[in-house]
Design an enzyme around this catalytic site. Sequence first.
Site, PDB file in Angstrom:
ATOM      1  N   ASP A  18      -0.346   2.564  10.272  1.00  0.00           N
ATOM      2  CA  ASP A  18       0.210   1.280  10.725  1.00  0.00           C
ATOM      3  C   ASP A  18       0.318   0.290   9.567  1.00  0.00           C
ATOM      4  O   ASP A  18      -0.500   0.317   8.638  1.00  0.00           O
ATOM      5  CB  ASP A  18      -0.699   0.706  11.823  1.00  0.00           C
ATOM      6  CG  ASP A  18      -0.015  -0.420  12.585  1.00  0.00           C
ATOM      7  OD1 ASP A  18       1.237  -0.466  12.604  1.00  0.00           O
ATOM      8  OD2 ASP A  18      -0.736  -1.256  13.163  1.00  0.00           O
ATOM      9  N   HIS A  35       9.040   1.534   6.108  1.00  0.00           N
ATOM     10  CA  HIS A  35       8.898   2.901   6.637  1.00  0.00           C
ATOM     11  C   HIS A  35       9.181   3.932   5.536  1.00  0.00           C
ATOM     12  O   HIS A  35       8.511   4.962   5.464  1.00  0.00           O
ATOM     13  CB  HIS A  35       9.827   3.116   7.828  1.00  0.00           C
ATOM     14  CG  HIS A  35       9.484   2.246   9.012  1.00  0.00           C
ATOM     15  ND1 HIS A  35       8.202   2.125   9.496  1.00  0.00           N
ATOM     16  CD2 HIS A  35      10.250   1.436   9.792  1.00  0.00           C
ATOM     17  CE1 HIS A  35       8.196   1.301  10.531  1.00  0.00           C
ATOM     18  NE2 HIS A  35       9.421   0.855  10.727  1.00  0.00           N
ATOM     19  N   LEU A 129      -3.390  23.668   4.689  1.00  0.00           N
ATOM     20  CA  LEU A 129      -3.571  22.450   5.490  1.00  0.00           C
ATOM     21  C   LEU A 129      -2.605  22.489   6.662  1.00  0.00           C
ATOM     22  O   LEU A 129      -1.416  22.747   6.475  1.00  0.00           O
ATOM     23  CB  LEU A 129      -3.266  21.202   4.640  1.00  0.00           C
ATOM     24  CG  LEU A 129      -3.306  19.867   5.385  1.00  0.00           C
ATOM     25  CD1 LEU A 129      -4.737  19.349   5.517  1.00  0.00           C
ATOM     26  CD2 LEU A 129      -2.460  18.804   4.687  1.00  0.00           C
TER      27      LEU A 129
HETATM   28  C1  IPE Z   1       1.007   2.763  16.479  1.00  0.00           C
HETATM   29  O1  IPE Z   1       1.445   1.623  15.800  1.00  0.00           O
HETATM   30  C2  IPE Z   1       2.042   3.836  16.416  1.00  0.00           C
HETATM   31  C3  IPE Z   1       2.303   4.420  15.094  1.00  0.00           C
HETATM   32  C4  IPE Z   1       1.666   4.157  13.985  1.00  0.00           C
HETATM   33  C5  IPE Z   1       3.334   5.409  15.071  1.00  0.00           C
HETATM   34  P1  IPE Z   1       2.149   0.413  16.553  1.00  0.00           P
HETATM   35  O2  IPE Z   1       2.468  -0.590  15.517  1.00  0.00           O
HETATM   36  O3  IPE Z   1       3.272   0.899  17.384  1.00  0.00           O
HETATM   37  O4  IPE Z   1       0.979  -0.102  17.521  1.00  0.00           O
HETATM   38  P2  IPE Z   1       0.803  -1.479  18.276  1.00  0.00           P
HETATM   39  O5  IPE Z   1       2.097  -1.785  18.971  1.00  0.00           O
HETATM   40  O6  IPE Z   1       0.503  -2.531  17.238  1.00  0.00           O
HETATM   41  O7  IPE Z   1      -0.358  -1.274  19.198  1.00  0.00           O
HETATM   42  C1  IPE Z   2       3.775   1.851  11.676  1.00  0.00           C
HETATM   43  O1  IPE Z   2       4.107   0.662  11.031  1.00  0.00           O
HETATM   44  C2  IPE Z   2       4.935   2.808  11.742  1.00  0.00           C
HETATM   45  C3  IPE Z   2       5.523   2.962  13.080  1.00  0.00           C
HETATM   46  C4  IPE Z   2       5.046   2.452  14.185  1.00  0.00           C
HETATM   47  C5  IPE Z   2       6.723   3.754  13.166  1.00  0.00           C
HETATM   48  P1  IPE Z   2       4.673  -0.559  11.831  1.00  0.00           P
HETATM   49  O2  IPE Z   2       6.163  -0.490  11.823  1.00  0.00           O
HETATM   50  O3  IPE Z   2       4.069  -0.672  13.172  1.00  0.00           O
HETATM   51  O4  IPE Z   2       4.204  -1.760  10.912  1.00  0.00           O
HETATM   52  P2  IPE Z   2       3.708  -3.198  11.389  1.00  0.00           P
HETATM   53  O5  IPE Z   2       2.547  -2.984  12.302  1.00  0.00           O
HETATM   54  O6  IPE Z   2       4.862  -3.838  12.091  1.00  0.00           O
HETATM   55  O7  IPE Z   2       3.338  -3.883  10.131  1.00  0.00           O
HETATM   56 MG    MG Z   3       2.396  -1.627  13.859  1.00  0.00          MG
END
Ligand code: IPE
Ligand code: IPE
Ligand code: MG
Length: 245
Positions: A18, A35, A129
């Site tokens: 995240d 991303h 892995l």
């Molecule tokens: C969790 O992250 C999902 C992934 C890392 C793929 P999110 O950014 O979607 O989670 P929330 O919405 O903050 O809980």
């Molecule tokens: C996690 O990073 C990746 C996915 C959920 C695909 P985020 O896109 O949720 O990044 P933040 O939380 O908005 O910084």
């Molecule tokens: Mg996120």
Amino acid sequence: MSTTAQTAIPHHIAIVMDGNGRWATRRFLPRLAGHRQGVESLRRCVRACVARGVGVLTVFAFSSENWNRPADEVSGLMDLLAKALAREVPQLSRDGVRLHFVGEKSGLSDKVRDGLRQAEAATAGNDRLVLNVCFNYGGRWDIAQAAAQLAARGEPITESSLHAAMGMAHVPDPDLLIRTGGEKRISNFLLWQAAYTELYFSDRLWPDFDEAALDEAIADYAARERRFGRTSEQLQAAAPGSLRA
Ligand code: IPE
Ligand code: IPE
Ligand code: MG
């Protein structure tokens, strides 16, 4: 360090990757640039896990709920997955990585589905892995689809039959679950499998989570006492690593 220290290296690490969006926003870049950087960070993390002798790495790449994001971000993520697979699979194979995709395939386009299938087939002979990529995955989806399979076959629903019907049945439960990006929640990841997993939360954003950060998480894990409901005294009497939930 506890008296019943873990084997220093967790066999199975799971990661909620995240913080990509915030990484990009802080640089005045579009979220998709975050991303893309997240893919670089994953490549580095996979190599670090191979080098440290981790057996299984499971990453959360796209959740059942991530469809609720703006359409251009969702399509950008689909595109990024397809391109990353085409680019990364040869090197992953050279590194001995076997890919598995866990999640609901029916929600994905034919192009993405074919890419996943080809990547799994191309890496099926590798054994250093196991890399599970949870894509269009939700812990609730997995439990429900496993229960539906058993019901359709008229089989009894038990802990072990459910476990066997779930998307992660091919690997043992995670030992360590890392979430980067500072949030302290599970967000519908591995709800069933994380019953006795050690949780570790890092404030680093996923693109900034480097080898040193991984080593800090592993060191933190190594100092924990996993009791699986037992007492400390019982653990001290048992052979190291012999106890499980
Ligand atoms: C969790 O992250 C999902 C992934 C890392 C793929 P999110 O950014 O979607 O989670 P929330 O919405 O903050 O809980
Ligand atoms: C996690 O990073 C990746 C996915 C959920 C695909 P985020 O896109 O949720 O990044 P933040 O939380 O908005 O910084
Ligand atoms: Mg996120």
